[in-house]
Motif scaffolding. Sequence first.
Motif, PDB file in Angstrom:
ATOM      1  N   ALA A 114       0.829  -1.208   0.000  1.00 49.54           N
ATOM      2  CA  ALA A 114       0.000   0.000   0.000  1.00 49.54           C
ATOM      3  C   ALA A 114       0.863   1.258   0.000  1.00 49.54           C
ATOM      4  O   ALA A 114       0.399   2.332  -0.407  1.00 49.54           O
ATOM      5  N   PHE A 115       2.114   1.148   0.472  1.00 44.72           N
ATOM      6  CA  PHE A 115       3.003   2.308   0.523  1.00 44.72           C
ATOM      7  C   PHE A 115       3.833   2.469  -0.751  1.00 44.72           C
ATOM      8  O   PHE A 115       4.676   3.356  -0.828  1.00 44.72           O
ATOM      9  N   LEU A 116       3.619   1.618  -1.731  1.00 45.61           N
ATOM     10  CA  LEU A 116       4.390   1.691  -2.976  1.00 45.61           C
ATOM     11  C   LEU A 116       4.251   3.054  -3.666  1.00 45.61           C
ATOM     12  O   LEU A 116       5.256   3.644  -4.086  1.00 45.61           O
ATOM     13  N   PRO A 117       3.024   3.627  -3.812  1.00 44.36           N
ATOM     14  CA  PRO A 117       2.922   4.940  -4.472  1.00 44.36           C
ATOM     15  C   PRO A 117       3.696   6.036  -3.756  1.00 44.36           C
ATOM     16  O   PRO A 117       4.245   6.927  -4.402  1.00 44.36           O
ATOM     17  N   TYR A 118       3.749   5.961  -2.410  1.00 43.54           N
ATOM     18  CA  TYR A 118       4.475   6.994  -1.665  1.00 43.54           C
ATOM     19  C   TYR A 118       5.941   7.039  -2.057  1.00 43.54           C
ATOM     20  O   TYR A 118       6.484   8.114  -2.347  1.00 43.54           O
ATOM     21  N   PHE A 119       6.599   5.891  -2.090  1.00 44.32           N
ATOM     22  CA  PHE A 119       8.024   5.870  -2.433  1.00 44.32           C
ATOM     23  C   PHE A 119       8.244   6.173  -3.913  1.00 44.32           C
ATOM     24  O   PHE A 119       9.268   6.739  -4.287  1.00 44.32           O
ATOM     25  N   PHE A 120       7.260   5.825  -4.745  1.00 45.84           N
ATOM     26  CA  PHE A 120       7.401   6.159  -6.154  1.00 45.84           C
ATOM     27  C   PHE A 120       7.275   7.664  -6.364  1.00 45.84           C
ATOM     28  O   PHE A 120       7.984   8.247  -7.190  1.00 45.84           O
ATOM     29  N   TRP A 121       6.387   8.308  -5.620  1.00 49.16           N
ATOM     30  CA  TRP A 121       6.287   9.769  -5.699  1.00 49.16           C
ATOM     31  C   TRP A 121       7.578  10.431  -5.208  1.00 49.16           C
ATOM     32  O   TRP A 121       8.037  11.428  -5.784  1.00 49.16           O
ATOM     33  N   ALA A 146      -0.333  12.621  -0.082  1.00 46.96           N
ATOM     34  CA  ALA A 146      -1.593  11.902  -0.319  1.00 46.96           C
ATOM     35  C   ALA A 146      -1.359  10.398  -0.386  1.00 46.96           C
ATOM     36  O   ALA A 146      -2.160   9.606   0.135  1.00 46.96           O
ATOM     37  N   SER A 147      -0.273   9.996  -1.023  1.00 46.59           N
ATOM     38  CA  SER A 147       0.046   8.566  -1.121  1.00 46.59           C
ATOM     39  C   SER A 147       0.345   7.974   0.245  1.00 46.59           C
ATOM     40  O   SER A 147      -0.041   6.832   0.539  1.00 46.59           O
ATOM     41  N   LEU A 148       1.018   8.732   1.092  1.00 50.25           N
ATOM     42  CA  LEU A 148       1.327   8.238   2.433  1.00 50.25           C
ATOM     43  C   LEU A 148       0.051   8.068   3.257  1.00 50.25           C
ATOM     44  O   LEU A 148      -0.135   7.039   3.925  1.00 50.25           O
ATOM     45  N   VAL A 149      -0.825   9.072   3.189  1.00 45.08           N
ATOM     46  CA  VAL A 149      -2.087   8.983   3.943  1.00 45.08           C
ATOM     47  C   VAL A 149      -2.920   7.804   3.443  1.00 45.08           C
ATOM     48  O   VAL A 149      -3.444   7.004   4.234  1.00 45.08           O
ATOM     49  N   LEU A 150      -3.039   7.677   2.115  1.00 42.01           N
ATOM     50  CA  LEU A 150      -3.812   6.576   1.560  1.00 42.01           C
ATOM     51  C   LEU A 150      -3.182   5.231   1.914  1.00 42.01           C
ATOM     52  O   LEU A 150      -3.892   4.250   2.198  1.00 42.01           O
ATOM     53  N   SER A 195      -3.361   3.558  -9.449  1.00 45.30           N
ATOM     54  CA  SER A 195      -3.733   4.877  -9.975  1.00 45.30           C
ATOM     55  C   SER A 195      -2.788   5.952  -9.466  1.00 45.30           C
ATOM     56  O   SER A 195      -2.335   6.815 -10.237  1.00 45.30           O
ATOM     57  N   LEU A 196      -2.485   5.918  -8.179  1.00 44.25           N
ATOM     58  CA  LEU A 196      -1.557   6.914  -7.632  1.00 44.25           C
ATOM     59  C   LEU A 196      -0.163   6.749  -8.209  1.00 44.25           C
ATOM     60  O   LEU A 196       0.524   7.733  -8.509  1.00 44.25           O
ATOM     61  N   ALA A 197       0.290   5.510  -8.370  1.00 43.98           N
ATOM     62  CA  ALA A 197       1.616   5.279  -8.959  1.00 43.98           C
ATOM     63  C   ALA A 197       1.637   5.739 -10.417  1.00 43.98           C
ATOM     64  O   ALA A 197       2.625   6.328 -10.880  1.00 43.98           O
ATOM     65  N   THR A 198       0.557   5.491 -11.150  1.00 45.71           N
ATOM     66  CA  THR A 198       0.488   5.918 -12.550  1.00 45.71           C
ATOM     67  C   THR A 198       0.476   7.434 -12.657  1.00 45.71           C
ATOM     68  O   THR A 198       1.078   8.010 -13.575  1.00 45.71           O
ATOM     69  N   LEU A 199      -0.201   8.097 -11.731  1.00 44.20           N
ATOM     70  CA  LEU A 199      -0.210   9.559 -11.729  1.00 44.20           C
ATOM     71  C   LEU A 199       1.202  10.109 -11.524  1.00 44.20           C
ATOM     72  O   LEU A 199       1.596  11.097 -12.155  1.00 44.20           O
ATOM     73  N   ALA A 200       1.972   9.459 -10.656  1.00 43.59           N
ATOM     74  CA  ALA A 200       3.366   9.883 -10.456  1.00 43.59           C
ATOM     75  C   ALA A 200       4.174   9.693 -11.733  1.00 43.59           C
ATOM     76  O   ALA A 200       5.004  10.546 -12.089  1.00 43.59           O
ATOM     77  N   LEU A 201       3.929   8.594 -12.435  1.00 41.12           N
ATOM     78  CA  LEU A 201       4.621   8.379 -13.708  1.00 41.12           C
ATOM     79  C   LEU A 201       4.244   9.455 -14.725  1.00 41.12           C
ATOM     80  O   LEU A 201       5.091   9.912 -15.484  1.00 41.12           O
TER      81      LEU A 201
END
Length: 888
Positions: A114-121, A146-150, A195-201
């Motif tokens: 679940a924390f994958l988007p945070y580190f990708f951002w 937002a990624s960390l909270v989610l 979705s959050l990881a894709t937005l970072a990309l």
Amino acid sequence: MRSQIWERLLLALVGLKLLVALFGFFWGLPSSTDRAVATILPQLLLLLPLLSYAVGGGLLWAGGRGDRRSAHLGIAFLLLATSFANRPLLRLATAEWGGLGLPALVLSSLHVDAFLPYFFWRFVGEFPASPVSRRLRRLVEAGALASLVLGVVLFAVELGQFVLRLAVLLEQPGVPLGTVAPLKPSYLYYGLVLSLATLALAVLLGRARTAPEEERRRIWVFAAGLAGMAPLFLFILADAVATWLAEPLPIPQPFHPLYVAMFLAFCSVPFTTGYAVLVTKVLNVRLIARRAVQYAFARYTAIGLAVVPLAAISVYLYRQREQRLEEIFSGTRLPLLVSAAIVGFSALRYRKTLLDSIDRQFFREQYDARRILTLLVERIRATNGVDDLSLLITREVDLALHPEGVSLLAFDPRSGVLADPRNRSRRLDISSDLANLIAAASDPLTVDLEDARSPLAKLPEKERHWLVDSGYRLIVPILARDGSLLGLLGIGEKKSGLPFLKEDRQLLRAIANSAAWALELEQSKSLGSSRSSSWQDSKGSGAGAADSAEASSPAAAELAKECPNCGRLYQAFTVFCSSCSRKLEASHVPFVLPGKFRFERRIGVGGMGIVYRGSDLSLGRPVAVKTLRRVSPEDAMRLRREARTAAAVSHPHLAPVYGMETWQGTPMLVMELLEGGTLSQKIEKGRLDPMETVELGLAMAEALAQLHAADILHRDIKPSNIGYTRSGVPKLMDFGIARVMFDLRRDTDFATPADLDEDSVLLPPTSLWNRTPTSLTVSRQLVGTLGYLSPEALNGQPADASFDLWSLAVVLYECLLGRKIFSGGDMQQLMNRIRHGRVPEFSQVLPEYEEALGDFFRSALHKTLSRRPATARELKERLAATRSRLAA
């Protein structure tokens, strides 16, 4: 990079989950959830992505702990690897093997991905290295938050569901542990995460539009690497949609080529993307792949030319074994059989030549090096004397391996030293510890003084300085038959930056063995000869003989004499200056740096060192040589490496850095000689007009954009560091020097406050402002020249592009003002003025100039960081707008 405590706990949890999952692969039993998904993700295929992302992510994290980009990407891949760990954990829970059933069950419910988007951002915020605007920086920070909270919410929700399910089902006796937890979270969970990881990309790809060309290529290579995830993700998404519609997809059997292709592409991502992040100059991946395919096709075609025709003839003869010979070779078959036999036997006969030609075509450099060095072994025996031997070996090794330098040192029994017949390297006493160490080595020695395990690191400091001054990366001993040291072959770093291969070392050993025969023969002749002079006194041959002869004089390695009045340099035995008749004093440099430079006169003295005009003995061009403070041998090697990085950056408004030399611990930065003087000298003659100032700012902003794109901060921009060519082109000097000297001046003494003028000393980096700035104890924590430091630098904030932009704006203001902005008063008052951004109001000090200039300086030197230009490109745009208003 220091991780936060929760990040370390998360990494520990990830490592534990992956480790226990490996047990589940080998000792687990099929759980009740295996059957539902076995057609999509076969059990054995799960092991491949888990290992690839765990290994790739672990290497990125462990190998890049000083690089935030690499560490953040590595953690993201480790988190992604845990997505493939849940099924083997449930299988282990079902088996309850070794008491790991309940721990495996708990770990399967901890969805740390679940924390994958945070580190990708966070990774997107650091990659690539080029500066970003404040708006984009705020967007990245908001995305990470937002990624960390989610991530916390999703992690807690999934864990809560597991606890409730566990509490209910454990009340029922005999329920297998493997049925307690679901196999995976809902599609909503993965939909939000992806979705959050894709937005970072998407944000990363958006950065490609404004990034420099080199960084843009890195982004696209990284994105191309991530494309390997697409086939598997699309397949799983399609299956999820089909399942929701109650119309399952026609799934092929496990280990179908479709599965294998998807999983191989997916598993390649950690390594292709990691390459794009870590390698400074990313190669064209498509070109590499295409060349690899072409090379394989060419080699297999060459092999096939020999194998296929002969195999076809053999098969044909076997199938026609029942027929008579005249029937077999009748009609049109005979020409075909003869042609096939000719092609097959010819290809078989000349296969080595054909394969060598293919190697030469695709790997010309390696092939040529092998061929040149192999032929050199044979040519050495035909040499006549040590001079010819040295010239032949150094020329051919340079042609084959392209090192930064190569020299042969031979033992002279009369003087007891190892000396270079071409006088391009310092001599070495045969009785020194270094010479004994080289004599005891049977293989080439790698010179790496920063490696504590290296035997060279334990040598006396004087001999370690000798290694650094010589610039050797590899030392090949030349040993006599009795094991004594006849000489050595010293080779510098390869210009390509590539390491020396095992084949290179083997060929160099063969060259040393051949050279030993020639040196033994020459030594026996020398000992039996009655000639009055040894071979060291002979003149150099070929181009540059005069320079070599000059370098061979005894004074070449001694301190030169320097005129305190005009700055001219003379050989050590000179007493008076021929120009102004002043008595000479000892200089800080030799008259000639053997085989490299001749020092002519002192042209400047700055806070970091003394600048001399010199002449490059190899290329015959004038250069500027800046001497820096004496350092240790290990720091000197690091200085060489950092200077090489700075030398790789080029721009019309950057003064080129030719390289770094050292002499007995004194680093010498070799740069372009700017004969048009400096900006400080120009300001002393009179103020610059507005248009000239703006044009200077545009040129310097372009140069800074190039530096910042290479991840180099100047940290010491001031008028004396901006020079002019003879034709009046401005160039920024000393870039990379603050980075080079960053860690080397923490324990040194500095000038008094009265000496802190424009050419003040380079001070160490700010860390904390927990003292009252009433003395130099505080100034010792700074890097740069005080009058040009930004408020953020004085407040101890981490260095970024804003430091250089503030300094440049101050310099431009002073060009119009004709004097310094921050001067006068004691140090505490001066620091307070800078820290609070008390810049003179433009309309008051320069009322005669256009208001467009005032608007520019109010924004560029605003006390609030967010009101200033965020990047050098933005500063350039504002300067261009100012120029347009001035020209209107």
